[in-house]
Design a protein around this motif. Structure first.
Motif, mmCIF file in Angstrom:
data_model
loop_
_atom_site.group_PDB
_atom_site.id
_atom_site.type_symbol
_atom_site.label_atom_id
_atom_site.label_comp_id
_atom_site.label_asym_id
_atom_site.label_seq_id
_atom_site.Cartn_x
_atom_site.Cartn_y
_atom_site.Cartn_z
ATOM 1 N N LYS A 1 -0.290 4.683 0.294
ATOM 2 C CA LYS A 1 -0.451 5.911 0.933
ATOM 3 C C LYS A 1 0.177 6.817 0.924
ATOM 4 O O LYS A 1 0.383 8.083 1.429
ATOM 5 N N ASP A 2 0.004 7.694 -0.571
ATOM 6 C CA ASP A 2 1.144 8.915 -0.572
ATOM 7 C C ASP A 2 2.655 8.747 -0.449
ATOM 8 O O ASP A 2 2.588 10.205 -0.503
ATOM 9 N N LYS B 1 -3.071 3.773 -5.556
ATOM 10 C CA LYS B 1 -3.128 3.041 -3.795
ATOM 11 C C LYS B 1 -2.119 1.767 -3.165
ATOM 12 O O LYS B 1 -2.195 1.664 -2.110
ATOM 13 N N GLU B 2 -2.202 1.222 -4.878
ATOM 14 C CA GLU B 2 -1.105 -0.219 -4.149
ATOM 15 C C GLU B 2 -0.194 -0.020 -4.763
ATOM 16 O O GLU B 2 -0.533 0.204 -6.545
ATOM 17 N N GLU C 1 0.801 -1.414 -0.219
ATOM 18 C CA GLU C 1 -0.007 0.090 -0.352
ATOM 19 C C GLU C 1 1.042 0.903 -0.013
ATOM 20 O O GLU C 1 1.629 1.283 0.601
#
Length: 327
Positions: free
Chosen positions: A107-108, A130-131, A105
């Protein structure tokens, strides 16, 4: 041999080809007889195409089952009617497969840790994702045998240079210790034993040198289409990397120019990818040797500026099926 009516024009065709590639007749110099590389005149192929220009393989797709066809090879870029020459590149051996089951992932995040342990710096291509999926691939599982030997030689040469410097430094340290300790205590003698152990270790490392080769981090993601980024230079910096998708979709390929420990721009190995199973398996496709490209050139090479170099069917398209395993 029986007479071939089409052979009557072969002399004219050969003369034209010689002039196009430069036979040397114009200035009296002797040049390589390029027209003799492929016996198109002797077989009547050149005369046939001269009489039937549109019957040169257009609309025909030829699969080459061999060591693979280099997507960057000269003469294998476009057909005689302007279409893409190589329409798909497939590794039938599984030698280029990479397990991409590891999901990360984002997560920015702008950096992640690859499966090699390197920190991977992501580029703008990762914005909004996102991933991603992560994998790892040994370079020697991809490289042709000859290239692997050359890479090993260059990397060993560079390793030995630093190794010799380290050995010389260790020997110098022992000599300095001897000069400074004419009547050493037991504690001082242990210092020398440590220095001697270091020297022995360095010499043993040189004797037992073995190169497992470069290891590449692989990143696969989906931005509406599955794409892959491969850290072939081993720096971890993917900010300027070009994501590749399936060759059949966009006919993209990149070039491995060098790897850690090698001379700059010493490899020049082209590769492309195919992504399977919703991103869970990445196939990195490189040639196992030059033979497949050679065969493809005989069949369908197209040199618009030098027709004498053309294959038998310059209008045909190629599907490369690699069956030579580089492992």
């Amino acid at each position: 041999f029986p007479e071939n009516p089409e052979m009557e024009t072969s002399a004219e065709t050969r003369k034209r080809d010689q002039l196009e590639v430069g036979s040397g007749e114009e200035d009296g110099t002797l040049k390589f007889p390029t027209e003799g590389i492929l016996p198109k005149q002797e077989t009547g192929a050149a005369a046939f195409i001269a009489k039937n220009a549109a019957w040169d393989g257009r609309g025909i797709k030829v699969a080459i089952f061999d060591t693979g066809v280099d997507p960057g090879a000269a003469g294998l870029q476009v057909t005689s009617d302007g279409k893409r020459k190589i329409i798909d590149v497939v590794d039938c051996t599984g030698g280029g497969d990479v397990d991409m089951s590891e999901v990360k992932e984002l997560k920015d995040a702008t950096t992640i840790t690859g499966l090699t342990g390197r920190t991977l710096k992501l580029g703008t291509w990762a914005e909004g994702l996102k991933e991603v999926r992560l994998g790892i691939k040994r370079g020697f599982e991809l490289f042709p045998t000859g290239l692997t030997k050359r890479v090993k030689a260059e990397r060993k040469e560079k390793f030995m240079e630093s190794q010799k410097a380290a050995v010389a430094k260790a020997q110098q340290s022992i000599a300095q210790w001897d000069a400074a300790n004419k009547s050493p205590s037991e504690d001082k003698k242990r210092e020398k034993k440590d220095l001697e152990a270091l020297l022995d270790t360095l010499k043993e490392a040189a004797e037992q040198y073995a190169d497992a080769g470069p290891v590449f981090d692989c990143v696969v993601f989906n931005d509406g289409k599955w794409r892959a980024v491969i850290d072939t230079d081993g720096t971890g910096d993917l900010t300027n990397s070009t994501p590749l998708t399936n060759y059949r979709d966009e006919q993209q390929f990149l070039t491995i120019k060098t790897v850690a420990g090698c001379k700059e721009v010493s490899l020049l190995l082209n590769y492309c990818v195919t992504i399977f199973e919703d991103g869970k398996r990445l196939s990195i496709v490189c040639d196992a040797g030059a033979h497949g490209t050679h065969v493809a050139g005989i069949v369908a090479a197209n040199f618009p500026e030098s027709p004498a170099l053309n294959g038998v069917a310059p209008g045909a398209q190629i599907v490369s099926c690699k069956i030579g395993d580089t492992r």
